[in-house]
Design a protein around this motif. Structure first.
Motif, PDB file in Angstrom:
ATOM      1  N   ALA A   1       3.223   5.783   7.885  1.00  0.00           N
ATOM      2  CA  ALA A   1       2.534   5.750   9.174  1.00  0.00           C
ATOM      3  C   ALA A   1       1.075   5.352   9.011  1.00  0.00           C
ATOM      4  O   ALA A   1       0.537   4.578   9.818  1.00  0.00           O
ATOM      5  CB  ALA A   1       2.639   7.115   9.848  1.00  0.00           C
ATOM      6  N   ALA A   2       0.412   5.862   7.965  1.00  0.00           N
ATOM      7  CA  ALA A   2      -0.985   5.510   7.737  1.00  0.00           C
ATOM      8  C   ALA A   2      -1.144   4.018   7.470  1.00  0.00           C
ATOM      9  O   ALA A   2      -2.072   3.372   7.981  1.00  0.00           O
ATOM     10  CB  ALA A   2      -1.546   6.327   6.572  1.00  0.00           C
ATOM     11  N   ALA A   3      -0.234   3.443   6.673  1.00  0.00           N
ATOM     12  CA  ALA A   3      -0.311   2.013   6.373  1.00  0.00           C
ATOM     13  C   ALA A   3      -0.107   1.169   7.630  1.00  0.00           C
ATOM     14  O   ALA A   3      -0.849   0.205   7.883  1.00  0.00           O
ATOM     15  CB  ALA A   3       0.732   1.652   5.311  1.00  0.00           C
TER      16      ALA A   3
ATOM     17  N   ILE B   1      -4.725   4.379   3.042  1.00  0.00           N
ATOM     18  CA  ILE B   1      -5.718   3.592   3.777  1.00  0.00           C
ATOM     19  C   ILE B   1      -6.610   2.827   2.809  1.00  0.00           C
ATOM     20  O   ILE B   1      -6.913   1.636   3.017  1.00  0.00           O
ATOM     21  CB  ILE B   1      -6.555   4.519   4.685  1.00  0.00           C
ATOM     22  CG1 ILE B   1      -5.673   5.073   5.806  1.00  0.00           C
ATOM     23  CG2 ILE B   1      -7.757   3.781   5.256  1.00  0.00           C
ATOM     24  CD1 ILE B   1      -6.347   6.141   6.640  1.00  0.00           C
ATOM     25  N   VAL B   2      -7.034   3.491   1.730  1.00  0.00           N
ATOM     26  CA  VAL B   2      -7.864   2.812   0.727  1.00  0.00           C
ATOM     27  C   VAL B   2      -7.100   1.656   0.090  1.00  0.00           C
ATOM     28  O   VAL B   2      -7.635   0.547  -0.076  1.00  0.00           O
ATOM     29  CB  VAL B   2      -8.327   3.819  -0.345  1.00  0.00           C
ATOM     30  CG1 VAL B   2      -9.025   3.098  -1.498  1.00  0.00           C
ATOM     31  CG2 VAL B   2      -9.269   4.852   0.259  1.00  0.00           C
ATOM     32  N   ALA B   3      -5.833   1.883  -0.267  1.00  0.00           N
ATOM     33  CA  ALA B   3      -5.022   0.815  -0.861  1.00  0.00           C
ATOM     34  C   ALA B   3      -4.840  -0.339   0.110  1.00  0.00           C
ATOM     35  O   ALA B   3      -4.911  -1.519  -0.278  1.00  0.00           O
ATOM     36  CB  ALA B   3      -3.664   1.374  -1.291  1.00  0.00           C
ATOM     37  N   MET B   4      -4.614  -0.018   1.370  1.00  0.00           N
ATOM     38  CA  MET B   4      -4.434  -1.056   2.394  1.00  0.00           C
ATOM     39  C   MET B   4      -5.696  -1.905   2.541  1.00  0.00           C
ATOM     40  O   MET B   4      -5.639  -3.141   2.561  1.00  0.00           O
ATOM     41  CB  MET B   4      -4.091  -0.380   3.722  1.00  0.00           C
ATOM     42  CG  MET B   4      -3.935  -1.317   4.893  1.00  0.00           C
ATOM     43  SD  MET B   4      -2.294  -2.014   4.968  1.00  0.00           S
ATOM     44  CE  MET B   4      -2.432  -3.025   6.446  1.00  0.00           C
TER      45      MET B   4
ATOM     46  N   ALA C   1       0.834  -1.205   0.000  1.00  0.00           N
ATOM     47  CA  ALA C   1       0.000   0.000   0.000  1.00  0.00           C
ATOM     48  C   ALA C   1       0.869   1.255   0.000  1.00  0.00           C
ATOM     49  O   ALA C   1       0.582   2.233  -0.709  1.00  0.00           O
ATOM     50  CB  ALA C   1      -0.931  -0.006   1.204  1.00  0.00           C
ATOM     51  N   THR C   2       1.942   1.219   0.779  1.00  0.00           N
ATOM     52  CA  THR C   2       2.881   2.348   0.801  1.00  0.00           C
ATOM     53  C   THR C   2       3.551   2.526  -0.552  1.00  0.00           C
ATOM     54  O   THR C   2       3.649   3.647  -1.077  1.00  0.00           O
ATOM     55  CB  THR C   2       3.940   2.121   1.883  1.00  0.00           C
ATOM     56  OG1 THR C   2       3.303   1.975   3.163  1.00  0.00           O
ATOM     57  CG2 THR C   2       4.914   3.288   1.945  1.00  0.00           C
ATOM     58  N   LEU C   3       4.004   1.423  -1.139  1.00  0.00           N
ATOM     59  CA  LEU C   3       4.696   1.481  -2.427  1.00  0.00           C
ATOM     60  C   LEU C   3       3.800   2.037  -3.526  1.00  0.00           C
ATOM     61  O   LEU C   3       4.211   2.927  -4.292  1.00  0.00           O
ATOM     62  CB  LEU C   3       5.190   0.081  -2.803  1.00  0.00           C
ATOM     63  CG  LEU C   3       5.806  -0.082  -4.197  1.00  0.00           C
ATOM     64  CD1 LEU C   3       7.085   0.733  -4.297  1.00  0.00           C
ATOM     65  CD2 LEU C   3       6.078  -1.554  -4.500  1.00  0.00           C
ATOM     66  N   THR C   4       2.567   1.523  -3.620  1.00  0.00           N
ATOM     67  CA  THR C   4       1.680   1.972  -4.691  1.00  0.00           C
ATOM     68  C   THR C   4       1.271   3.425  -4.524  1.00  0.00           C
ATOM     69  O   THR C   4       1.166   4.160  -5.508  1.00  0.00           O
ATOM     70  CB  THR C   4       0.435   1.083  -4.737  1.00  0.00           C
ATOM     71  OG1 THR C   4      -0.206   1.080  -3.442  1.00  0.00           O
ATOM     72  CG2 THR C   4       0.778  -0.345  -5.102  1.00  0.00           C
ATOM     73  N   THR C   5       1.063   3.865  -3.284  1.00  0.00           N
ATOM     74  CA  THR C   5       0.686   5.266  -3.066  1.00  0.00           C
ATOM     75  C   THR C   5       1.840   6.206  -3.408  1.00  0.00           C
ATOM     76  O   THR C   5       1.637   7.241  -4.049  1.00  0.00           O
ATOM     77  CB  THR C   5       0.242   5.485  -1.611  1.00  0.00           C
ATOM     78  OG1 THR C   5      -0.788   4.549  -1.275  1.00  0.00           O
ATOM     79  CG2 THR C   5      -0.289   6.897  -1.424  1.00  0.00           C
ATOM     80  N   ILE C   6       3.046   5.853  -2.984  1.00  0.00           N
ATOM     81  CA  ILE C   6       4.212   6.683  -3.306  1.00  0.00           C
ATOM     82  C   ILE C   6       4.433   6.737  -4.819  1.00  0.00           C
ATOM     83  O   ILE C   6       4.707   7.805  -5.392  1.00  0.00           O
ATOM     84  CB  ILE C   6       5.464   6.151  -2.595  1.00  0.00           C
ATOM     85  CG1 ILE C   6       5.330   6.341  -1.083  1.00  0.00           C
ATOM     86  CG2 ILE C   6       6.718   6.855  -3.098  1.00  0.00           C
ATOM     87  CD1 ILE C   6       6.458   5.714  -0.285  1.00  0.00           C
TER      88      ILE C   6
END
Length: 325
Positions: A251-253, A187-190, A129-134
């Motif tokens: 942090a959100a993930a 959060i949505v991706a997670m 989730a972190t990777l895709t958002t970044i």
């Protein structure tokens, strides 16, 4: 072999079509876009990670040929890679029981298998989730000012499209949305990755192709060092610039990971309640409707990581009395 290749290509084609449906702009396409990893995850868990990798590569090449290299890379990073790796982790195991010694005439008891822990899978989901958002934010710019400016212009354009009479007072509202947009996207991706993995496991279990026992979700816990990583990410949130945005996303993930373990703690601590179904249902309903009460689940998950509430509860809980004959 033909059936294996056919399943891989069908799963890849389904994921590619669901991913590309976002181009239509229809509301239902947003749901299909977030469910794009599901067919490849089903193929990975039911037929093995190689099946998902073949389907994912074929789908990425097809999208690249039709829509260009950016779509190929985006599909590979956000859909194919998580589906392949998470499916691999679901089937990952090691022997923990007795093994038949060499030269033995008769085999000993069948060795027990220890499956990859659910909590570590949650940590991998947080990483993806972190990777895709970044990666999505880096398509808007390579520095914080450019990213924030692009997000602000896009949100203002949407507001003016919805309401042409939008006044300048909406600027403060848009600025607030821009600040929370990276964390919200994470959060949505997670949540969508977690939902896709759960659905794919349920589908394969229903079809009889799940090659591992269904895990006890109430035992899910993140590795101990995750809390240290969260503290470091929260500290970097106050630095500013692109580093702060990356820290907010991380942090959100991790906080959503603790929220999910918080629900596992809640399921454990309510085992002794007679009205357990009512309280659990009410909690889920409140979280879904209002959203912000999920913070309580985050706190509960973090508190369990520090104080071990579940372990203490299960240690002190008395077994039920045996029925009288």
């Amino acid at each position: 072999m033909m059936a294996f290749a056919l399943i891989a290509l069908i799963a890849g084609a389904a994921s590619a079509l669901m991913f590309a449906s976002i181009i239509s702009g229809a509301l239902i396409s947003l749901v299909l876009f977030y469910l794009a990893p599901l067919p490849l995850m089903v193929a990975s868990i039911g037929w093995g990670p190689l099946c998902a990798s073949v389907g994912g590569i074929a789908a990425a090449i097809g999208l690249g040929a039709l829509f260009g290299l950016p779509y190929c890379i985006a599909f590979a990073v956000t859909v194919a890679l998580p589906a392949w790796w998470l499916g691999h982790l679901v089937l990952l195991s090691r022997r923990v029981g007795p093994v038949t010694p060499e030269g033995a005439a008769e085999p000993t008891a069948e060795p027990e298998l220890e499956w990859y822990p659910v909590g570590r899978i949650l940590l991998w989901i947080a990483g993806f989730a972190t990777l895709t958002t970044i990666a999505a934010l880096l398509t808007l710019g390579t520095d914080a000012e450019t990213i924030i400016g692009t997000l602000r212009r896009g949100l203002m354009r949407l507001l003016r499209t919805a309401d042409p009479q939008t006044s300048g007072e909406a600027g403060q509202f848009v600025d607030a949305l821009v600040r929370i947009a990276p964390a919200a996207a994470t959060i949505v991706a997670m949540m969508t990755l977690t939902l896709n993995l759960w659905l794919s496991a349920k589908i394969t279990a229903t079809s009889g192709r799940l090659r591992r026992p269904w895990p006890d979700m109430m035992t899910a816990e993140l590795p101990p060092m995750t809390l240290v990583g969260l503290c470091v990410a929260l500290a970097f949130c106050f630095t500013g610039g692109l580093l702060a945005i990356v820290a907010q996303i991380s942090a959100a993930a991790l906080m959503m990971g603790y929220a999910l373990t918080g629900f596992a703690v809640l399921h454990t601590l309510t085992l002794a309640l007679k009205s357990r179904t009512f309280w659990l249902g009410s909690t889920y309903a409140v979280v879904v409707v209002f959203g912000w009460p999920v913070i309580a689940m985050v706190i509960l998950g973090m508190a369990d990581a520090v104080f071990g509430f579940r372990e203490r509860f299960l240690r002190t809980r008395q077994p039920p009395p045996l029925p009288t004959p």
